[in-house]
Design a protein around this motif. Structure first.
Motif, PDB file in Angstrom:
ATOM      1  N   ASP A  71      52.846  68.581  65.598  1.00  0.00           N
ATOM      2  CA  ASP A  71      52.813  70.137  66.294  1.00  0.00           C
ATOM      3  C   ASP A  71      53.459  69.874  68.679  1.00  0.00           C
ATOM      4  OD1 ASP A  71      50.977  68.462  67.715  1.00  0.00           O
ATOM      5  OD2 ASP A  71      49.122  70.044  68.110  1.00  0.00           O
ATOM      6  N   ALA A  72      54.287  68.635  68.002  1.00  0.00           N
ATOM      7  CA  ALA A  72      55.150  68.925  69.407  1.00  0.00           C
ATOM      8  C   ALA A  72      54.871  68.666  70.781  1.00  0.00           C
ATOM      9  CB  ALA A  72      56.469  69.651  69.062  1.00  0.00           C
ATOM     10  N   PRO A  73      53.905  67.381  70.809  1.00  0.00           N
ATOM     11  CA  PRO A  73      52.937  68.071  72.345  1.00  0.00           C
ATOM     12  C   PRO A  73      53.465  66.960  72.857  1.00  0.00           C
ATOM     13  CG  PRO A  73      52.566  65.870  69.976  1.00  0.00           C
ATOM     14  CD  PRO A  73      53.342  66.514  68.858  1.00  0.00           C
ATOM     15  N   VAL A  74      53.032  67.329  74.155  1.00  0.00           N
ATOM     16  CA  VAL A  74      53.443  66.611  74.985  1.00  0.00           C
ATOM     17  C   VAL A  74      52.946  65.245  75.781  1.00  0.00           C
ATOM     18  CG1 VAL A  74      53.900  66.012  77.887  1.00  0.00           C
ATOM     19  CG2 VAL A  74      54.244  68.218  76.774  1.00  0.00           C
ATOM     20  N   ILE A  75      53.851  64.039  76.210  1.00  0.00           N
ATOM     21  CA  ILE A  75      52.871  62.624  75.554  1.00  0.00           C
ATOM     22  C   ILE A  75      53.390  61.186  76.604  1.00  0.00           C
ATOM     23  CG2 ILE A  75      52.683  60.530  73.733  1.00  0.00           C
ATOM     24  CD1 ILE A  75      54.146  62.698  71.587  1.00  0.00           C
ATOM     25  N   ALA A  76      52.897  61.520  76.962  1.00  0.00           N
ATOM     26  CA  ALA A  76      52.809  60.503  78.237  1.00  0.00           C
ATOM     27  C   ALA A  76      53.059  59.156  77.563  1.00  0.00           C
ATOM     28  CB  ALA A  76      51.496  60.100  78.986  1.00  0.00           C
ATOM     29  N   THR A  77      53.555  57.813  77.773  1.00  0.00           N
ATOM     30  CA  THR A  77      54.001  57.035  77.714  1.00  0.00           C
ATOM     31  C   THR A  77      53.082  55.429  78.555  1.00  0.00           C
ATOM     32  OG1 THR A  77      55.821  56.463  78.548  1.00  0.00           O
ATOM     33  CG2 THR A  77      55.402  57.731  75.582  1.00  0.00           C
ATOM     34  N   GLY A  78      53.237  54.538  77.330  1.00  0.00           N
ATOM     35  CA  GLY A  78      53.019  53.624  78.763  1.00  0.00           C
ATOM     36  C   GLY A  78      53.933  53.018  79.287  1.00  0.00           C
ATOM     37  N   GLY A  79      54.208  52.395  80.462  1.00  0.00           N
ATOM     38  CA  GLY A  79      55.252  52.075  81.503  1.00  0.00           C
ATOM     39  C   GLY A  79      55.933  51.070  80.367  1.00  0.00           C
ATOM     40  N   GLY A  80      56.051  50.239  79.739  1.00  0.00           N
ATOM     41  CA  GLY A  80      56.237  49.131  79.064  1.00  0.00           C
ATOM     42  C   GLY A  80      56.471  49.380  77.332  1.00  0.00           C
ATOM     43  N   ILE A  81      56.515  51.136  77.022  1.00  0.00           N
ATOM     44  CA  ILE A  81      56.702  51.125  75.901  1.00  0.00           C
ATOM     45  C   ILE A  81      57.896  50.984  75.373  1.00  0.00           C
ATOM     46  CG2 ILE A  81      56.788  53.683  75.788  1.00  0.00           C
ATOM     47  CD1 ILE A  81      55.057  53.382  73.911  1.00  0.00           C
ATOM     48  N   ILE A  82      58.566  50.731  76.692  1.00  0.00           N
ATOM     49  CA  ILE A  82      60.411  50.659  76.328  1.00  0.00           C
ATOM     50  C   ILE A  82      60.819  49.478  76.372  1.00  0.00           C
ATOM     51  CG2 ILE A  82      60.395  53.085  77.641  1.00  0.00           C
ATOM     52  CD1 ILE A  82      60.804  49.892  79.203  1.00  0.00           C
ATOM     53  N   LEU A  83      60.127  48.460  76.217  1.00  0.00           N
ATOM     54  CA  LEU A  83      60.505  47.466  76.249  1.00  0.00           C
ATOM     55  C   LEU A  83      60.306  46.633  74.441  1.00  0.00           C
ATOM     56  CD1 LEU A  83      58.751  45.463  78.418  1.00  0.00           C
ATOM     57  CD2 LEU A  83      60.352  45.756  78.962  1.00  0.00           C
ATOM     58  N   ALA A  84      59.976  47.624  73.109  1.00  0.00           N
ATOM     59  CA  ALA A  84      60.457  47.513  72.185  1.00  0.00           C
ATOM     60  C   ALA A  84      61.540  47.951  71.497  1.00  0.00           C
ATOM     61  CB  ALA A  84      58.954  47.252  71.580  1.00  0.00           C
ATOM     62  N   GLU A  85      62.511  47.454  71.268  1.00  0.00           N
ATOM     63  CA  GLU A  85      63.540  48.120  70.751  1.00  0.00           C
ATOM     64  C   GLU A  85      63.363  49.125  69.268  1.00  0.00           C
ATOM     65  OE1 GLU A  85      67.608  47.667  68.472  1.00  0.00           O
ATOM     66  OE2 GLU A  85      66.414  45.905  69.257  1.00  0.00           O
ATOM     67  N   GLN A  86      61.967  48.520  68.436  1.00  0.00           N
ATOM     68  CA  GLN A  86      61.711  49.828  68.316  1.00  0.00           C
ATOM     69  C   GLN A  86      61.156  51.277  68.168  1.00  0.00           C
ATOM     70  OE1 GLN A  86      58.632  48.267  65.285  1.00  0.00           O
ATOM     71  NE2 GLN A  86      58.002  49.510  64.556  1.00  0.00           N
ATOM     72  N   ASN A  87      60.437  50.677  69.448  1.00  0.00           N
ATOM     73  CA  ASN A  87      59.809  51.872  70.227  1.00  0.00           C
ATOM     74  C   ASN A  87      60.897  52.795  70.970  1.00  0.00           C
ATOM     75  OD1 ASN A  87      57.242  51.025  69.876  1.00  0.00           O
ATOM     76  ND2 ASN A  87      56.919  50.167  72.065  1.00  0.00           N
ATOM     77  N   ARG A  88      62.026  52.568  71.264  1.00  0.00           N
ATOM     78  CA  ARG A  88      63.196  53.307  72.060  1.00  0.00           C
ATOM     79  C   ARG A  88      63.507  54.250  70.914  1.00  0.00           C
ATOM     80  NH1 ARG A  88      63.893  47.994  74.350  1.00  0.00           N
ATOM     81  NH2 ARG A  88      66.331  47.502  73.066  1.00  0.00           N
ATOM     82  N   THR A  89      64.586  53.587  69.911  1.00  0.00           N
ATOM     83  CA  THR A  89      64.448  53.991  68.632  1.00  0.00           C
ATOM     84  C   THR A  89      63.753  55.100  68.159  1.00  0.00           C
ATOM     85  OG1 THR A  89      65.847  52.196  67.622  1.00  0.00           O
ATOM     86  CG2 THR A  89      65.536  53.865  65.928  1.00  0.00           C
ATOM     87  N   PHE A  90      62.422  54.871  68.134  1.00  0.00           N
ATOM     88  CA  PHE A  90      61.315  55.904  67.508  1.00  0.00           C
ATOM     89  C   PHE A  90      61.589  56.956  68.787  1.00  0.00           C
ATOM     90  CE2 PHE A  90      57.272  58.243  67.855  1.00  0.00           C
ATOM     91  CZ  PHE A  90      56.947  57.949  66.431  1.00  0.00           C
ATOM     92  N   LEU A  91      60.848  56.879  70.083  1.00  0.00           N
ATOM     93  CA  LEU A  91      61.349  57.705  70.968  1.00  0.00           C
ATOM     94  C   LEU A  91      62.279  58.691  70.832  1.00  0.00           C
ATOM     95  CD1 LEU A  91      59.588  56.018  74.205  1.00  0.00           C
ATOM     96  CD2 LEU A  91      58.627  57.043  72.350  1.00  0.00           C
ATOM     97  N   THR A  92      63.482  57.931  70.647  1.00  0.00           N
ATOM     98  CA  THR A  92      64.967  58.717  70.850  1.00  0.00           C
ATOM     99  C   THR A  92      65.089  59.612  69.359  1.00  0.00           C
ATOM    100  OG1 THR A  92      66.347  57.002  70.407  1.00  0.00           O
ATOM    101  CG2 THR A  92      66.079  57.388  72.723  1.00  0.00           C
ATOM    102  N   LYS A  93      64.468  59.319  68.549  1.00  0.00           N
ATOM    103  CA  LYS A  93      64.929  59.951  67.507  1.00  0.00           C
ATOM    104  C   LYS A  93      63.977  60.559  67.129  1.00  0.00           C
ATOM    105  CE  LYS A  93      67.250  56.194  64.026  1.00  0.00           C
ATOM    106  NZ  LYS A  93      67.319  55.919  63.940  1.00  0.00           N
ATOM    107  N   ASN A  94      62.734  61.087  67.177  1.00  0.00           N
ATOM    108  CA  ASN A  94      61.509  61.863  67.482  1.00  0.00           C
ATOM    109  C   ASN A  94      61.483  62.939  68.339  1.00  0.00           C
ATOM    110  OD1 ASN A  94      60.511  61.228  64.523  1.00  0.00           O
ATOM    111  ND2 ASN A  94      59.924  59.473  66.222  1.00  0.00           N
ATOM    112  N   GLY A  95      61.420  62.617  69.522  1.00  0.00           N
ATOM    113  CA  GLY A  95      62.017  64.221  70.381  1.00  0.00           C
ATOM    114  C   GLY A  95      62.503  64.237  71.854  1.00  0.00           C
ATOM    115  N   VAL A  96      62.164  64.360  72.894  1.00  0.00           N
ATOM    116  CA  VAL A  96      62.999  64.456  74.146  1.00  0.00           C
ATOM    117  C   VAL A  96      62.394  63.324  75.260  1.00  0.00           C
ATOM    118  CG1 VAL A  96      63.863  66.237  76.257  1.00  0.00           C
ATOM    119  CG2 VAL A  96      63.850  67.257  74.168  1.00  0.00           C
ATOM    120  N   VAL A  97      63.595  62.860  75.645  1.00  0.00           N
ATOM    121  CA  VAL A  97      62.545  61.696  76.455  1.00  0.00           C
ATOM    122  C   VAL A  97      62.391  61.577  77.474  1.00  0.00           C
ATOM    123  CG1 VAL A  97      63.150  59.208  77.133  1.00  0.00           C
ATOM    124  CG2 VAL A  97      63.135  59.905  74.917  1.00  0.00           C
TER     125      VAL A  97
END
Length: 179
Positions: A71-97
């Motif tokens: 349902d395309a939620p608004v998601i607040a992420t943890g401050g260090g979530i961007i440290l893992a490349e897998q997470n960075r890829t997920f964020l950019t492929k699945n929504g607006v950052v």
């Protein structure tokens, strides 16, 4: 439009801004830290103390990957979530950052005043808070910038005003207002 992921360091206003933005856009709000704590029945600080940072980061990634984004939620992420490349890829492929930021000195003051910081947010280094914040921002800021579609300086905006700014950048000319 897909999910809106709010990224940034501790106390940049991701949760507060995210709640206003979700209300403004009539979307569901999620906070990955709260989802993680609920899923595992413990605080982040307790998890890190018991199992270490690597374990926590692995659970953080699992939490992100399991979020219901239908349902395309608004998601607040943890401050260090961007440290893992897998997470960075997920964020950019699945929504607006959206990157929320402030200077190290402002963040240090906010962290000191935040009642949740001590109990729920463990120290990241053995350095004092000011030095830790500066060091972490030096490492993380390029990663935050590399992912961001929109960047908001939260020293210049209250969380409510930041939400309106994000809405205006995502939906120019839209008449949506917080009720």
């Amino acid at each position: 439009m897909g999910p809106i992921f709010l990224i940034g360091y501790r106390c940049t206003g991701k949760t507060s801004t995210g709640k206003y933005l979700a209300d403004l856009l009539k979307k569901r709000f999620l906070d990955t830290d709260l989802v993680l704590e609920s899923t595992y029945g413990t605080t982040i600080a307790q998890m890190v103390a018991r199992y270490g940072w690597s374990y926590f980061r692995a659970k953080e990634t699992e939490t992100l990957m399991r979020l219901d984004l239908s349902d395309a939620p608004v998601i607040a992420t943890g401050g260090g979530i961007i440290l893992a490349e897998q997470n960075r890829t997920f964020l950019t492929k699945n929504g607006v950052v959206v990157y929320l930021y402030a200077t190290a000195s402002v963040l240090t003051d906010r962290i000191r005043k935040d009642e949740n910081s001590t109990e729920q947010r463990p120290d990241l280094t053995c350095d004092g808070l000011a030095l830790e914040t500066e060091k972490m921002l030096e490492i993380r800021t390029p990663l935050y910038h590399s992912l961001a579609c929109i960047s908001i300086n939260t020293e210049e905006y209250t969380p409510k005003a930041a939400a309106h700014q994000i809405k205006d950048e995502l939906y120019p000319g839209s008449p949506i207002e917080i009720s």
